[in-house]
Design a protein around this motif. Structure first.
Motif, short mmCIF file in Angstrom:
data_model
loop_
_atom_site.label_atom_id
_atom_site.label_comp_id
_atom_site.label_asym_id
_atom_site.label_seq_id
_atom_site.Cartn_x
_atom_site.Cartn_y
_atom_site.Cartn_z
N PRO A 1 41.78 35.46 23.59
CA PRO A 1 42.61 36.66 23.64
C PRO A 1 43.50 36.74 22.41
CG PRO A 1 42.62 35.52 25.76
CD PRO A 1 41.96 34.61 24.77
N LYS A 2 44.01 37.92 22.11
CA LYS A 2 44.89 38.08 20.97
C LYS A 2 46.20 37.33 21.20
CE LYS A 2 43.14 42.63 19.58
NZ LYS A 2 43.50 44.07 19.40
N ASP B 1 45.93 45.89 33.62
CA ASP B 1 46.84 46.68 32.79
C ASP B 1 46.62 46.37 31.31
OD1 ASP B 1 48.93 47.97 31.55
OD2 ASP B 1 50.41 47.41 33.05
N PRO B 2 46.15 47.35 30.52
CA PRO B 2 45.89 47.10 29.10
C PRO B 2 47.16 46.87 28.29
CG PRO B 2 45.61 49.43 29.59
CD PRO B 2 45.80 48.74 30.91
N LYS B 3 48.31 47.19 28.85
CA LYS B 3 49.58 47.00 28.13
C LYS B 3 50.10 45.57 28.25
CE LYS B 3 51.73 50.25 30.38
NZ LYS B 3 50.60 50.69 31.22
N ILE B 4 49.49 44.77 29.11
CA ILE B 4 49.93 43.39 29.32
C ILE B 4 49.09 42.46 28.46
CG2 ILE B 4 49.96 41.51 31.01
CD1 ILE B 4 50.81 43.59 33.09
N LEU C 1 39.24 38.66 43.07
CA LEU C 1 39.59 39.19 41.75
C LEU C 1 38.40 39.83 41.04
CD1 LEU C 1 41.85 36.23 40.55
CD2 LEU C 1 42.61 38.47 41.37
N ASP C 2 38.68 40.91 40.33
CA ASP C 2 37.67 41.65 39.57
C ASP C 2 38.07 41.61 38.10
OD1 ASP C 2 36.05 43.51 38.32
OD2 ASP C 2 36.23 45.03 39.90
N TYR C 3 37.17 41.11 37.24
CA TYR C 3 37.47 40.93 35.82
C TYR C 3 36.91 42.05 34.94
CZ TYR C 3 39.37 36.30 36.69
OH TYR C 3 40.15 35.27 37.12
N THR C 4 36.45 43.13 35.54
CA THR C 4 35.81 44.20 34.76
C THR C 4 36.74 44.77 33.70
OG1 THR C 4 34.46 44.79 36.69
CG2 THR C 4 34.60 46.40 34.91
N LYS C 5 37.96 45.17 34.08
CA LYS C 5 38.90 45.76 33.13
C LYS C 5 39.48 44.70 32.21
CE LYS C 5 40.13 49.75 35.98
NZ LYS C 5 41.22 50.49 36.67
N PHE C 6 39.67 43.50 32.74
CA PHE C 6 40.20 42.41 31.92
C PHE C 6 39.30 42.15 30.71
CE2 PHE C 6 39.56 37.90 30.93
CZ PHE C 6 40.83 37.52 30.52
N LYS C 7 38.01 42.22 30.90
CA LYS C 7 37.07 41.92 29.81
C LYS C 7 37.18 42.93 28.67
CE LYS C 7 33.70 39.41 32.61
NZ LYS C 7 32.33 39.38 33.16
N LYS C 8 37.67 44.12 28.97
CA LYS C 8 37.87 45.13 27.93
C LYS C 8 39.19 44.89 27.19
CE LYS C 8 35.28 48.63 30.51
NZ LYS C 8 35.36 49.94 31.20
N PHE D 1 36.52 32.92 28.70
CA PHE D 1 37.78 33.15 27.99
C PHE D 1 38.64 31.89 27.94
CE2 PHE D 1 36.33 37.21 29.49
CZ PHE D 1 36.57 38.07 28.42
N GLN D 2 39.32 31.73 26.81
CA GLN D 2 40.30 30.66 26.67
C GLN D 2 41.55 30.98 27.48
OE1 GLN D 2 41.15 29.94 22.52
NE2 GLN D 2 39.03 29.41 22.02
#
Length: 304
Positions: free
Chosen positions: A4-5, A73-76, A95-102, A125-126
């Motif tokens: 992740p960034k 939440d893409p802002k987090i 848990l659903d990782y669909t949005k997290f992966k984006k 993911f790290q």
């Protein structure tokens, strides 16, 4: 593994409680919010963090809701777990990782949060094995290395470590992806889809409050399941507050570990300051490291 960034000023960290109850721990959470703000970060505290459901910080549904909202939440930019304890395993399959992966973000925590580290790892993911909100003390100078290595990693300057030597160290050099966490949780995940593939990797373990024979039983169980067959190395963190059984084990915890791994020839480094002590250095799980072990000292070096 996808990284992740790293964070920058203005980014937002969500504080959630996927595990044990936070009874009378508002002070530590408020301190965590203040610490993040002092670093130029924004903080959002999950609406159920201080909820209570017997042992847990709210019902499974409430804890899952907070964590899922943080994932989505893409802002987090990071999810900081307020504490461990027990309970994370109860929400894993919800848990659903669909949005997290984006919009990937860092997971931060240790102990019971190992279950989530495993799940993040299996999603590719790290994540950060690091202090939690309740780890904070009124005088942060008491945990200076814990906080400084956490901040460094969070902002993209993760540290390599030189460890104190040990006569129990098994000498050698190796490299590979760092995985692991709390031994009990790694053992608990065994046989499930949240267990991690350790082949070709370097395993880190730590533990608290166990009898030595419990430690041996878990290691033997993992060994019989093939967990160590293709390991490249082992890093042993803190084994804290070991309990004394009426029938003494008879050896040190270090010798117990060496005996459990006697048929393997990969390097083993003791004295990694990570786990349930005040000195809990941040590790990036899923990162490539080089491990160099001698009797005098060991080196956990991040691959540049």
């Amino acid at each position: 593994m996808i990284q992740p960034k790293f964070l920058k000023a203005g980014d937002t960290v969500a504080i959630v409680a996927p595990s044990g109850i936070l009874k009378n721990r508002e002070g530590e959470v408020n301190q965590a919010v203040a610490l993040l703000k002092s670093w130029g970060l924004n903080a959002i505290v999950g609406k159920h963090v201080f909820s209570k459901d017997d042992h847990f910080a709210g019902t499974d549904e409430q804890r899952c809701e907070d964590f899922q909202n943080a994932l989505d939440d893409p802002k987090i930019s990071a999810i900081w777990c307020a504490r461990g304890g027990y309970g994370t395993v109860r929400i894993l399959d919800k848990l659903d990782y669909t949005k997290f992966k984006k919009n990937p973000k860092w997971l931060i925590g240790y102990s019971d949060i190992t279950a989530l580290h495993n799940q993040f790892h299996n999603q590719g993911f790290q994540s950060l094995h690091a202090l939690m909100c309740v780890s904070l003390t009124k005088d942060l100078s008491e945990i200076q290395e814990t906080v400084s290595t956490f901040k460094s990693a969070l902002f993209g300057n993760p540290q390599s470590y030189t460890l104190d030597g040990s006569k129990y160290n098994r000498i050698g050099e190796t490299k590979g992806e760092l995985v692991g966490g709390n031994l009990t949780i790694l053992h608990t995940m065994l046989g499930s889809k949240t267990s991690i593939d350790t082949s070709g990797k370097i395993l880190f373990i730590e533990e608290i409050g166990e009898y030595k024979y419990h430690i041996d039983r878990m290691l033997q169980s993992l060994k019989r399941a093939g967990y160590f067959e293709n390991l490249k190395g082992l890093v042993v963190g803190d084994m804290s507050k070991m309990r004394k059984n009426t029938t003494l084990w008879g050896t040190s915890i270090e010798q117990l570990v060496l005996d459990a791994f006697s048929e393997y020839d990969f390097p083993i480094a003791f004295n990694m300051p990570a786990g349930h002590e005040k000195d809990n250095r941040t590790l990036i799980l899923g990162s490539e490291i080089k491990l160099k072990v001698t009797k005098e000292r060991s080196y956990v070096l991040l691959k540049k």
